[in-house]
Design a protein around this motif. Sequence first.
Motif, mmCIF file in Angstrom:
data_model
loop_
_atom_site.group_PDB
_atom_site.id
_atom_site.type_symbol
_atom_site.label_atom_id
_atom_site.label_comp_id
_atom_site.label_asym_id
_atom_site.label_seq_id
_atom_site.Cartn_x
_atom_site.Cartn_y
_atom_site.Cartn_z
ATOM 1 N N ARG A 98 -14.826 -13.408 -15.393
ATOM 2 C CA ARG A 98 -13.470 -13.387 -14.838
ATOM 3 C C ARG A 98 -12.579 -12.444 -15.643
ATOM 4 O O ARG A 98 -11.805 -11.672 -15.076
ATOM 5 C CB ARG A 98 -12.892 -14.797 -14.812
ATOM 6 N N ARG A 100 -13.558 -9.828 -17.420
ATOM 7 C CA ARG A 100 -13.983 -8.451 -17.149
ATOM 8 C C ARG A 100 -13.521 -8.003 -15.761
ATOM 9 O O ARG A 100 -13.114 -6.864 -15.571
ATOM 10 C CB ARG A 100 -15.498 -8.311 -17.248
ATOM 11 N N SER A 101 -13.574 -8.917 -14.812
ATOM 12 C CA SER A 101 -13.121 -8.610 -13.463
ATOM 13 C C SER A 101 -11.637 -8.277 -13.462
ATOM 14 O O SER A 101 -11.199 -7.330 -12.798
ATOM 15 C CB SER A 101 -13.405 -9.796 -12.545
ATOM 16 N N GLN A 102 -10.861 -9.035 -14.205
ATOM 17 C CA GLN A 102 -9.427 -8.758 -14.320
ATOM 18 C C GLN A 102 -9.184 -7.414 -14.977
ATOM 19 O O GLN A 102 -8.326 -6.657 -14.552
ATOM 20 C CB GLN A 102 -8.729 -9.847 -15.138
ATOM 21 N N GLN A 103 -9.946 -7.123 -16.028
ATOM 22 C CA GLN A 103 -9.787 -5.846 -16.739
ATOM 23 C C GLN A 103 -10.086 -4.684 -15.795
ATOM 24 O O GLN A 103 -9.374 -3.688 -15.790
ATOM 25 C CB GLN A 103 -10.708 -5.768 -17.962
ATOM 26 N N THR A 104 -11.125 -4.809 -15.005
ATOM 27 C CA THR A 104 -11.499 -3.769 -14.056
ATOM 28 C C THR A 104 -10.413 -3.604 -13.004
ATOM 29 O O THR A 104 -10.042 -2.496 -12.642
ATOM 30 C CB THR A 104 -12.847 -4.099 -13.388
ATOM 31 N N GLY A 105 -9.870 -4.721 -12.540
ATOM 32 C CA GLY A 105 -8.788 -4.684 -11.557
ATOM 33 C C GLY A 105 -7.558 -4.000 -12.105
ATOM 34 O O GLY A 105 -6.906 -3.205 -11.423
ATOM 35 N N TRP A 106 -7.227 -4.259 -13.357
ATOM 36 C CA TRP A 106 -6.065 -3.631 -13.970
ATOM 37 C C TRP A 106 -6.292 -2.133 -14.134
ATOM 38 O O TRP A 106 -5.386 -1.336 -13.963
ATOM 39 C CB TRP A 106 -5.745 -4.262 -15.314
ATOM 40 N N GLN A 107 -7.509 -1.745 -14.486
ATOM 41 C CA GLN A 107 -7.798 -0.327 -14.640
ATOM 42 C C GLN A 107 -7.650 0.410 -13.310
ATOM 43 O O GLN A 107 -7.135 1.510 -13.262
ATOM 44 C CB GLN A 107 -9.202 -0.124 -15.220
ATOM 45 N N LYS A 108 -8.086 -0.211 -12.232
ATOM 46 C CA LYS A 108 -7.964 0.415 -10.915
ATOM 47 C C LYS A 108 -6.498 0.549 -10.525
ATOM 48 O O LYS A 108 -6.092 1.548 -9.950
ATOM 49 C CB LYS A 108 -8.730 -0.394 -9.874
ATOM 50 N N GLN A 109 -5.684 -0.478 -10.847
ATOM 51 C CA GLN A 109 -4.260 -0.430 -10.524
ATOM 52 C C GLN A 109 -3.566 0.675 -11.325
ATOM 53 O O GLN A 109 -2.632 1.293 -10.841
ATOM 54 C CB GLN A 109 -3.588 -1.769 -10.857
#
Length: 112
Positions: A98, A100-109
């Motif tokens: 979870r 890592r998923s959040q970190q990836t989501g923030w990077q995309k944003q």
Amino acid sequence: MRDSNLPGPDLLKTILEPLLDDFQYWFARSRNFLETERLSFMSEQDQSDLLLRVKQAQEELNTAKMLFAATEGQVGIDMSTLMPWHQLVTECWNVAMRFRSQQTGWQKQDGI
């Protein structure tokens, strides 16, 4: 005479020793993660409680490994001990995924 339903020491060493090493690895990794990251999706108390459970499991595991080594692999570990460790490792994996998923989501944003 040995009970034929009980696993032999060679089988215990072959299966149990690597399993205990795996638990040791995952508990250490989880502990480091929980001590160094702030998880926005968990309250500080929940994160602290999870860390405390990991530390307790590490102590239990260390005791089990010492007993296993002291008896030269003659003592097994009951499933009622292993299952909570397995569940805790799984819980830690889910928390890390979870995060890592959040970190990836923030990077995309952020366009990264």
